[in-house]
Design a protein around this motif. Structure first.
Motif, PDB file in Angstrom:
ATOM      1  N   ALA B 140     -22.318  19.934  -7.007  1.00  0.00           N
ATOM      2  CA  ALA B 140     -23.961  20.051  -6.250  1.00  0.00           C
ATOM      3  C   ALA B 140     -23.961  21.382  -6.367  1.00  0.00           C
ATOM      4  CB  ALA B 140     -22.780  20.218  -4.403  1.00  0.00           C
ATOM      5  N   ALA B 141     -23.765  22.501  -6.444  1.00  0.00           N
ATOM      6  CA  ALA B 141     -24.577  23.960  -6.185  1.00  0.00           C
ATOM      7  C   ALA B 141     -25.577  23.945  -8.099  1.00  0.00           C
ATOM      8  CB  ALA B 141     -23.370  25.371  -6.502  1.00  0.00           C
ATOM      9  N   LEU B 142     -24.624  23.433  -8.363  1.00  0.00           N
ATOM     10  CA  LEU B 142     -25.443  23.556  -9.817  1.00  0.00           C
ATOM     11  C   LEU B 142     -26.425  22.528 -10.191  1.00  0.00           C
ATOM     12  CD1 LEU B 142     -21.859  23.655 -12.648  1.00  0.00           C
ATOM     13  CD2 LEU B 142     -23.740  25.221 -12.581  1.00  0.00           C
ATOM     14  N   PHE B 143     -26.061  21.379  -9.061  1.00  0.00           N
ATOM     15  CA  PHE B 143     -27.558  20.580  -9.372  1.00  0.00           C
ATOM     16  C   PHE B 143     -27.945  20.846  -8.522  1.00  0.00           C
ATOM     17  CE2 PHE B 143     -29.585  16.463  -8.392  1.00  0.00           C
ATOM     18  CZ  PHE B 143     -29.843  16.633  -7.085  1.00  0.00           C
ATOM     19  N   LEU B 144     -28.198  21.608  -7.326  1.00  0.00           N
ATOM     20  CA  LEU B 144     -29.049  22.708  -6.762  1.00  0.00           C
ATOM     21  C   LEU B 144     -29.873  23.226  -7.424  1.00  0.00           C
ATOM     22  CD1 LEU B 144     -27.514  22.694  -3.183  1.00  0.00           C
ATOM     23  CD2 LEU B 144     -29.269  21.840  -3.898  1.00  0.00           C
ATOM     24  N   VAL B 145     -28.975  24.299  -8.267  1.00  0.00           N
ATOM     25  CA  VAL B 145     -30.216  25.168  -8.950  1.00  0.00           C
ATOM     26  C   VAL B 145     -30.358  24.053 -10.575  1.00  0.00           C
ATOM     27  CG1 VAL B 145     -29.261  27.235  -9.575  1.00  0.00           C
ATOM     28  CG2 VAL B 145     -28.683  26.713  -7.680  1.00  0.00           C
ATOM     29  N   ARG B 146     -30.127  23.135 -10.571  1.00  0.00           N
ATOM     30  CA  ARG B 146     -30.780  23.490 -12.240  1.00  0.00           C
ATOM     31  C   ARG B 146     -31.357  22.164 -12.578  1.00  0.00           C
ATOM     32  NH1 ARG B 146     -27.538  25.324 -16.737  1.00  0.00           N
ATOM     33  NH2 ARG B 146     -29.159  24.417 -18.160  1.00  0.00           N
ATOM     34  N   VAL B 147     -30.610  21.190 -11.866  1.00  0.00           N
ATOM     35  CA  VAL B 147     -31.599  19.463 -11.758  1.00  0.00           C
ATOM     36  C   VAL B 147     -32.322  19.665 -10.740  1.00  0.00           C
ATOM     37  CG1 VAL B 147     -31.225  17.261 -11.468  1.00  0.00           C
ATOM     38  CG2 VAL B 147     -29.419  19.181 -12.356  1.00  0.00           C
ATOM     39  N   ALA B 148     -31.591  19.998  -9.198  1.00  0.00           N
ATOM     40  CA  ALA B 148     -33.175  19.696  -7.932  1.00  0.00           C
ATOM     41  C   ALA B 148     -34.332  20.214  -8.245  1.00  0.00           C
ATOM     42  CB  ALA B 148     -32.597  19.847  -6.668  1.00  0.00           C
ATOM     43  N   PRO B 149     -34.516  21.202  -8.527  1.00  0.00           N
ATOM     44  CA  PRO B 149     -35.693  22.325  -8.576  1.00  0.00           C
ATOM     45  C   PRO B 149     -36.717  20.947  -9.573  1.00  0.00           C
ATOM     46  CG  PRO B 149     -34.378  24.196  -8.885  1.00  0.00           C
ATOM     47  CD  PRO B 149     -33.408  22.373  -8.124  1.00  0.00           C
ATOM     48  N   LYS B 150     -36.064  20.748 -10.673  1.00  0.00           N
ATOM     49  CA  LYS B 150     -37.406  19.551 -11.282  1.00  0.00           C
ATOM     50  C   LYS B 150     -37.485  18.308 -10.327  1.00  0.00           C
ATOM     51  CE  LYS B 150     -35.210  21.434 -15.397  1.00  0.00           C
ATOM     52  NZ  LYS B 150     -33.855  21.751 -15.588  1.00  0.00           N
ATOM     53  N   LEU B 151     -36.957  17.573  -9.112  1.00  0.00           N
ATOM     54  CA  LEU B 151     -37.286  17.160  -8.799  1.00  0.00           C
ATOM     55  C   LEU B 151     -37.647  17.270  -7.509  1.00  0.00           C
ATOM     56  CD1 LEU B 151     -33.831  15.097  -9.296  1.00  0.00           C
ATOM     57  CD2 LEU B 151     -35.966  14.772 -10.605  1.00  0.00           C
ATOM     58  N   ARG B 152     -38.075  18.436  -7.496  1.00  0.00           N
ATOM     59  CA  ARG B 152     -38.452  18.495  -5.934  1.00  0.00           C
ATOM     60  C   ARG B 152     -37.908  18.620  -4.991  1.00  0.00           C
ATOM     61  NH1 ARG B 152     -44.209  19.363  -6.295  1.00  0.00           N
ATOM     62  NH2 ARG B 152     -44.959  19.848  -8.587  1.00  0.00           N
ATOM     63  N   ILE B 153     -36.372  17.945  -4.943  1.00  0.00           N
ATOM     64  CA  ILE B 153     -35.529  17.679  -3.722  1.00  0.00           C
ATOM     65  C   ILE B 153     -34.784  18.320  -3.435  1.00  0.00           C
ATOM     66  CG2 ILE B 153     -35.626  15.099  -3.710  1.00  0.00           C
ATOM     67  CD1 ILE B 153     -33.402  15.614  -5.207  1.00  0.00           C
ATOM     68  N   ALA B 154     -34.633  19.972  -4.071  1.00  0.00           N
ATOM     69  CA  ALA B 154     -34.065  21.047  -3.434  1.00  0.00           C
ATOM     70  C   ALA B 154     -34.056  21.421  -2.347  1.00  0.00           C
ATOM     71  CB  ALA B 154     -33.828  22.230  -4.349  1.00  0.00           C
ATOM     72  N   GLY B 155     -35.069  21.140  -1.724  1.00  0.00           N
ATOM     73  CA  GLY B 155     -35.718  21.695  -0.626  1.00  0.00           C
ATOM     74  C   GLY B 155     -34.277  21.253   0.733  1.00  0.00           C
ATOM     75  N   PRO B 156     -35.039  19.477   0.596  1.00  0.00           N
ATOM     76  CA  PRO B 156     -34.426  18.155   1.549  1.00  0.00           C
ATOM     77  C   PRO B 156     -32.821  18.729   1.348  1.00  0.00           C
ATOM     78  CG  PRO B 156     -36.456  17.423   0.645  1.00  0.00           C
ATOM     79  CD  PRO B 156     -35.759  18.813  -0.163  1.00  0.00           C
ATOM     80  N   VAL B 157     -32.604  18.235   0.141  1.00  0.00           N
ATOM     81  CA  VAL B 157     -31.228  18.799  -0.154  1.00  0.00           C
ATOM     82  C   VAL B 157     -30.282  19.526   0.739  1.00  0.00           C
ATOM     83  CG1 VAL B 157     -28.793  18.288  -1.667  1.00  0.00           C
ATOM     84  CG2 VAL B 157     -31.241  16.889  -1.842  1.00  0.00           C
TER      85      VAL B 157
END
Lengths: 358, 376, 291
Positions: B140-157
C-alpha cells in the motif's frame, strides 16, 4: 456592605445549627463490605430492615470476599462478608477464633451451564465427568460416559469447550473444591481455589463473561452461580450427589445441603463446607456465604450501634430469610438457624452483654 | 549569522546575538519577570516528564519486588501460572496413589508464577500480525508513493489510512468479537479442519496434547473463533495503518534521482520499487518495529477475542493470552501471596519490552532512515 | 524481445496489481469495519441513548448519558493538567534547545513515554493514586475519577509535548529574531509571536491528543473503574463511555450489546468528524499560506 456580612453570618449560623442537629440525631450508621455473591440480597435486607427501623442506616459495599476480609481485619467496617470460609491465618489476624463471630447467612450454589443447540432436555452430569471435561479427558458431547447417564437424549458429536472464570471468585472456589472431592487427579493437577490454572478452555471475567462465552461458543460448558443462571434463564444441568440422585440446583436443594452440619459450630465460628453433602436431596455444589464480625463489638463506638447491629443480624437470619428464596438464595435450614441465633447471644460490647430483644 | 545592530533603547542589553544554529536560538540573558516565570514553568514541566518516567519504572519495580526476588529471571521461562496451592496425591513407583489410614497421602504444591505462556502469546500474536500486515502495508505504501499521486487519490487514501489508526481499539475489539470470531467459528475453523485436518504434518494445528495424571492424551481442538488466530488478525488490522503511514513517509523520502536512475538502467516498475525498498530499508525496519511495539502493547481488542487461556499451545486455533490481556483480566482483585507482585512483574516486562521496541524503532526511523518526522 | 525481459515485465505488472490490491484491501478492511459499526450501531441508536441513564432492566437497559458525561468530565480534568504541562514542555524542547544537554534526554524520555502501553499507565495510576488514597482514607479501594483523569493526563502529556515542539520548530527563525530585535524579551517573543504563529497547528495537535485519549479504555480499568450511576463527583468510581461499552460488549445480554454498538458508533463518529475537521483546517491553512 453590612447587609452582606449579616447574610453570610446568618447562613453560617444556620448551617452550623443544621450540622449540630444532624450530628446529634439518633441515627445509627453501620458499614459492611465483602462478597459480591450475596450483595443483591444484603442490599435488599438493608433496605427492608430500614423500613422497620428508620434510624438504623447500613451501607454494604460489594468489593469481593478478599476485600471484605481485609476491611474487617483493618477494622474499617462493622462487618465483613466472605464466600469462602476464613482460613486459620486470616482468623489469627483477626485475633483468634474466640475473638470473632463467623456465621453463615444464606447458601448458594454453582451450576453447570451449557450451550448445546438442538438439545432441549435437561442434562445430567456427575462430578467426575465434569472434572474430566475440564482436565481434557472428555472432549466430545457424545462421549459414552455422558450418553450413559443421559439415556434418551441424542447428544451430538460436538467438541466440548470448557469455560472458566479468569478473575478470582468464590464461585470458582466452590466449584473447584467440589471437583477436588470427586477426582483426586483434578485435586492434584488443577486443585481448589478462588483462582486456578485451567489447562484448557476459554476464560471469561465474572459471571457475565462466562455466560457470554457460553452463549457465543457452540458446545460450551461453564460454571456460574445458581441465582445468576436462574435470573438470566441460562440452561443448566443436574448433578449427581453423594447418594446417587441427580439433583437440580434450587433454593430447596441448596438449603438441604446445609442441613446436618451441626458439628460445624466451634464456639462462635461456624464453618462448614457443604459441597458434596450427605443428604438425599442435597445439591452437591453448594456453599454457605458468611458474615464475619468481632465478638466484642468494641470497634463500634456506641452500645446503641452494637445493639442495632445485632438486631439486624438476628432479623436477617430469621425474618429476613423469606427474602432469600425470592431472590433464589437458599435460606438456612432450621437447625443451622438455631445455632446461629445462639451464637448471637454471646456478642458483647465493652464487656457488657447486649439485650437479646429482636 | 551576522550580528544585528542594537537599537538605542536596548543599549547594554544582550539582544538577539546569533545563538547556536538551532531553531529558536536565543540570547542568554533573562531580564524580566516574564522570562523568569516562563523559564520556571518550562523547566518544571521537563522535570515532570523525568518524574513520570522515574515513577513509572520505580513504582513498578518496587511493587513487583517480592516476585522479582522470589523468582528472579527464571520468571521469564516459567511455564506455570497458578494462584492456588495444589494437594497432589503422592504416587509410588508403580504410579498408584498411596493411601494411609484410608486417606490419600498428598503433598502440597505451592503457588507458582511464570510468564512464559503470556510472553509466548504476545510474541506469537504480534509476529503473526506482522506477517500479515507488513506485506500489505509495504504494498500500500508503494501504491501511495508511486501510483496514487498520478491518480490524485493520494490525499483521500492517506486520510483513510490515518483515520484507521485513530479508531480506538475497543471498536476493533467489538468488531472482532461479534463479526470476526463467529465467522471463524462457523466457517473458517470447520473448513480448515475439513480440508487440512488430514494432512499429517499439520496435525499440530488441529489436535492438542494434554498431560493428565502423567499420561498424554491427544484431543481435537474445539473451534471457538476466539483464539490466537482471531487475536492475530485483529492485531494485523490494527498495525496496518501505522506501518503503512510510516513506510509511506520513508519511501517519499527516497530521492527522485534514485528511482530515475534505476529506470534509466532498464528496470521494470517493480524492480525500481525494490530499489526504493532497499534504499529505505532502515526506515522501513523502524516502521515494522513501531508496528511491533503497538501490537505487543495492545490490550482491549486482544482481551476480547483471544480466549484468555494462559497456556502455551502450538495451534493458532487454541485460545491464548498475552501479557496485556492477562493484566486486564486478573489485576482487579488479585489473590494472596505473590499474585499481585507477579502481575506487576509482568507489567514491568511488558513495559521494558515496549520501550525497547519504541527506542529501536525511532532510532531507525528518525535517525538512519532519515527525514521522517518523529511526530508519529 | 527476450523471454527474460517478457517475464520481468509480466512480473512487474503482476506486482503492480498486487500493490494496488494491497491498498484496496486496506481501504476495504476499513470500510468493512466502519460499515458494521455504522450499520449495527445506527440501528441501535436513539435519542434515549443520549438522554437516559442505565435502568436495572435487562430488556430495556436505558441509555449511556452517564457515560457520555463521564467521558467529557474525565477529558476536561485530564486536559486541565495534561495540556498545560504538554504545552510548556513543547515550548521548552523547542525554544530552550540551547540547553541541549537537557533537552536531548528529555526529548528522548518524551518519545519513550509516548510508547508506554496504556494498560501499564493504568496500573501505575492504580499504584500511585488509588492505593495511597485508600490508605489515607482507610476505605477499601478508592477508585475515583481523579485517578482516571491522572492516567489519561499521563498519556496526553508526551503527545502534546512532541507535536507542540514540532509545530513550533516550523515557525521561521526570522520571526523570533525580528521580535528580539525590536526589544522584546524571550517570554514576550514566545507568547506574542511564536505561539500565535503556530497557533493553528498546535491546537490541531492538542485536539488530536484529546481525541486519542477519549478512545482509551485500558488506563481507566483500574483507576476510574466505571459506574452505572450518573455522577459528577470524581471522588467515587467514575463512568466513561469506553468502559461502559466494554462492560456491555463482554456481557451476555443482547440489549446491552446493542447499546455497546451504538456507543462505539458515537465514539467513532466523533473521532471521524474531529479528524476530518483537522485535516480540512490544515489544508485550508496551507492553501492560504502558499496562495
Amino acid at each position: 456592605m453590612m447587609t452582606r456580612w449579616i447574610r453570610c453570618a446568618s447562613l453560617a449560623a444556620s448551617m452550623l445549627l443544621a450540622a449540630v442537629a444532624v450530628a446529634s440525631s439518633k441515627d445509627v450508621r453501620l458499614s459492611g463490605a465483602g462478597a459480591t455473591f450475596p450483595a443483591p440480597l444484603y442490599t435488599l435486607w438493608v433496605s427492608e430492615f430500614q423500613k422497620l427501623h428508620p434510624t438504623i442506616k447500613i451501607d454494604y459495599r460489594s468489593i469481593g470476599s478478599g476485600g471484605g476480609v481485609k476491611a474487617i481485619t483493618d477494622r474499617t467496617v462493622a462487618f465483613g462478608a466472605s464466600d469462602a470460609p476464613l482460613n486459620a491465618r486470616e482468623i489469627e489476624a483477626l485475633g483468634g477464633p474466640d475473638a470473632i463471630v463467623h456465621i453463615p447467612t444464606v447458601a448458594g450454589g454453582v451450576v453447570p451451564a451449557y450451550n448445546l443447540p438442538g438439545v432441549t432436555a435437561e442434562l445430567k452430569f456427575t462430578g467426575e465427568i465434569i472434572a474430566d471435561i475440564y482436565l481434557g479427558k472428555i472432549s466430545s458431547w457424545d462421549d459414552p460416559r455422558l450418553r450413559e447417564i443421559n439415556p434418551g437424549v441424542t447428544l451430538p458429536r460436538l467438541a466440548i469447550t470448557p469455560v472458566f472464570r479468569t478473575d478470582g471468585s468464590g464461585t470458582t472456589f466452590v466449584f473447584t473444591s467440589y471437583l477436588a472431592t470427586q477426582s483426586p487427579i483434578f485435586a492434584g493437577e488443577i486443585g481448589a481455589g478462588k483462582q486456578v490454572n485451567w489447562p484448557l478452555g476459554q476464560g471469561g471475567k465474572g459471571n457475565e463473561g462466562v455466560a457470554a462465552a457460553i452463549q457465543q461458543t457452540r458446545g460450551a460448558l461453564g460454571y456460574v452461580e445458581q441465582n445468576y443462571a436462574a435470573a438470566n434463564k441460562i440452561a443448566y444441568g443436574a448433578v449427581r450427589n453423594s447418594k446417587g440422585n441427580f439433583i437440580r440446583a434450587t433454593p430447596a436443594t441448596m438449603s438441604a445441603a446445609g442441613e446436618g452440619h451441626s458439628d460445624a459450630l466451634k464456639g462462635t465460628v461456624f464453618q462448614a463446607n457443604i459441597w458434596n453433602a450427605a443428604g438425599p436431596d442435597a445439591y452437591p455444589i453448594s456453599a454457605f456465604t458468611y458474615l464475619i464480625f468481632f465478638r466484642n463489638l468494641d470497634n463500634l463506638v456506641d452500645a446503641a450501634d452494637a445493639e442495632a447491629f445485632v438486631k439486624f443480624v438476628r432479623w436477617a437470619v430469621s425474618d429476613g430469610q423469606k427474602f432469600a428464596a425470592d431472590l433464589e438464595y437458599a435460606p438456612l435450614s432450621p437447625e443451622v438457624r438455631a445455632q446461629v441465633e445462639s451464637v448471637l447471644d454471646r456478642v458483647t460490647h465493652k464487656g457488657q452483654p447486649l439485650s437479646t430483644a429482636k | 549569522m551576522s550580528q544585528t545592530t542594537p537599537t538605542p533603547a536596548a543599549t547594554g542589553d544582550a539582544t538577539a546575538r546569533s545563538g547556536p544554529s538551532r531553531a529558536g536560538g536565543f540570547g542568554e540573558a533573562k531580564r524580566s519577570v516574564g522570562d523568569w516565570l516562563l523559564g520556571v514553568l518550562c523547566r518544571s514541566s521537563a522535570g515532570v516528564m523525568i518524574a513520570m518516567l522515574v515513577s513509572l519504572l520505580g513504582v513498578l519495580t518496587w511493587s513487583a519486588w517480592p516476585a522479582i526476588s522470589a523468582y528472579g529471571l527464571g520468571f521469564l521461562v516459567g511455564t506455570e501460572w497458578r494462584v492456588n496451592e495444589l494437594q497432589r496425591p503422592v504416587r509410588d513407583d508403580a504410579g498408584k496413589i498411596i493411601f494411609r489410614d484410608g486417606e490419600m497421602v498428598t503433598e502440597t504444591v505451592p503457588q507458582m508464577f511464570g510468564a512464559l505462556p503470556v510472553m509466548y502469546g504476545t510474541a506469537m500474536s504480534s509476529l503473526l500480525a506482522l506477517m500479515i500486515a507488513v506485506p500489505l502495508s509495504f504494498g500500500a505504501a508503494l501504491f501511495l508513493v508511486r501510483v496514487a499521486p498520478k491518480l490524485r487519490i493520494a490525499g483521500p487514501v492517506s486520510f483513510l489510512v490515518e483515520f484507521l489508526a485513530a479508531i480506538p481499539s475497543l471498536a476493533y475489539g467489538l468488531w472482532g468479537l461479534f463479526v470476526l470470531a463467529p465467522f471463524l467459528q462457523e466457517y473458517v475453523g470447520p473448513t480448515a479442519e475439513r480440508w487440512l485436518g488430514g494432512v499429517p504434518w499439520l496435525r499440530w494445528m488441529f489436535y492438542e496434547q494434554v498431560i493428565v495424571a502423567g499420561r498424554l492424551i491427544e484431543r481435537p481442538i474445539a473451534m471457538t473463533g476466539r483464539d490466537l488466530l482471531c487475536g492475530s488478525l485483529i492485531l494485523a488490522i490494527m498495525v496496518l495503518p501505522i506501518i503503512t503511514s510510516v513506510s509511506r513517509d520513508v519511501l517519499k523520502g527516497v530521492p527522485r534521482s534514485q528511482i530515475e536512475g534505476t529506470l534509466a538502467l532498464g528496470a521494470t516498475w517493480w524492480q525500481s520499487c525494490l530499489g526504493m525498498l532497499r534504499y529505505g530499508r532502515s526506515g522501513l525496519f523502524g516502521a515494522v518495529m513501531l508496528g511491533l511495539a503497538r501490537a505487543a502493547g495492545e490490550t482491549m481488542a486482544v482481551a476480547m477475542v483471544i480466549g484468555n487461556n494462559n497456556q502455551i499451545s502450538a495451534s493458532p486455533f487454541a485460545p491464548a493470552a498475552t501479557m496485556a490481556s492477562l493484566l486486564a483480566n486478573e489485576f482487579q482483585d488479585p489473590g494472596e501471596g505473590l499474585h499481585r507482585p507477579s502481575l506487576l512483574y509482568v507489567a514491568l516486562v511488558l513495559l521494558v519490552m515496549s520501550l525497547l521496541f519504541n527506542v529501536v524503532a525511532r532510532w531507525f526511523v528518525v535517525g538512519k532512515g532519515g527525514g521522517v518526522s518523529a511526530a508519529h | 524481445m527476450s523471454s527474460a525481459l517478457v517475464r520481468r515485465r509480466l512480473f512487474s505488472n503482476l506486482m503492480f496489481g498486487v500493490c494496488i490490491s494491497c491498498a484496496a484491501g486496506i481501504v476495504s478492511l476499513l470500510l468493512m469495519v466502519l460499515g458494521y459499526i455504522v450499520w449495527i450501531g445506527f440501528a441501535s441508536l436513539s435519542w434515549g441513548f443520549f438522554t437516559t441513564v442505565p435502568t436495572g432492566d435487562l430488556s430495556d437497559p436505558g441509555g449511556m448519558r452517564h457515560a457520555i458525561e463521564g467521558t467529557i468530565i474525565l477529558l476536561m480534568l485530564a486536559s486541565a493538567v495534561g495540556v498545560p504541562i504538554g504545552l510548556f514542555l513543547g515550548i521548552y524542547l523547542s525554544e530552550y534547545d540551547s540547553e541541549w544537554y537537557v533537552t536531548g534526554p528529555v526529548r528522548f524520555v518524551a518519545d519513550v513515554l509516548a510508547g508506554v502501553p496504556s494498560i501499564v499507565v493504568g496500573i501505575l495510576g492504580y499504584e500511585l493514586v488509588v492505593v495511597p488514597i485508600s490508605r489515607l482514607t482507610s476505605s477499601q479501594v478508592s477508585y475515583s475519577g481523579w485517578a482516571g483523569a491522572a492516567a489519561l493526563a499521563f498519556i496526553m502529556i508526551p503527545i502534546v509535548a512532541r507535536t507542540t515542539e514540532e509545530m513550533l520548530r516550523l515557525v521561521p527563525r526570522s520571526y523570533r529574531e525580528g521580535s528580539l530585535a525590536l526589544g522584546a524579551t524571550k517570554a514576550q517573543t514566545i507568547a506574542r509571536v511564536v505561539m500565535p504563529a503556530a497557533f493553528g497547528s498546535v491546537t490541531t495537535g492538542v485536539v488530536l491528543a484529546v481525541a486519542r485519549v477519549a478512545g482509551e479504555t485500558a488506563p481507566l480499568l483500574f483507576t476510574a473503574l466505571g459506574s452505572r450511576l450518573l455522577t459528577r463527583n470524581p471522588n467515587e468510581p467514575f463512568p466513561s463511555l469506553t468502559l461502559q461499552i466494554y462492560a456491555y460488549a463482554t456481557g451476555p445480554y443482547p440489549e446491552q450489546k446493542r447499546l455497546a454498538w451504538a456507543g462505539i458508533l458515537v465514539l467513532v463518529a466523533i473521532l471521524f468528524v474531529v479528524n476530518l475537521a483537522i485535516r480540512w483546517a490544515a489544508h485550508r491553512h496551507t492553501r492560504q499560506r502558499t496562495a
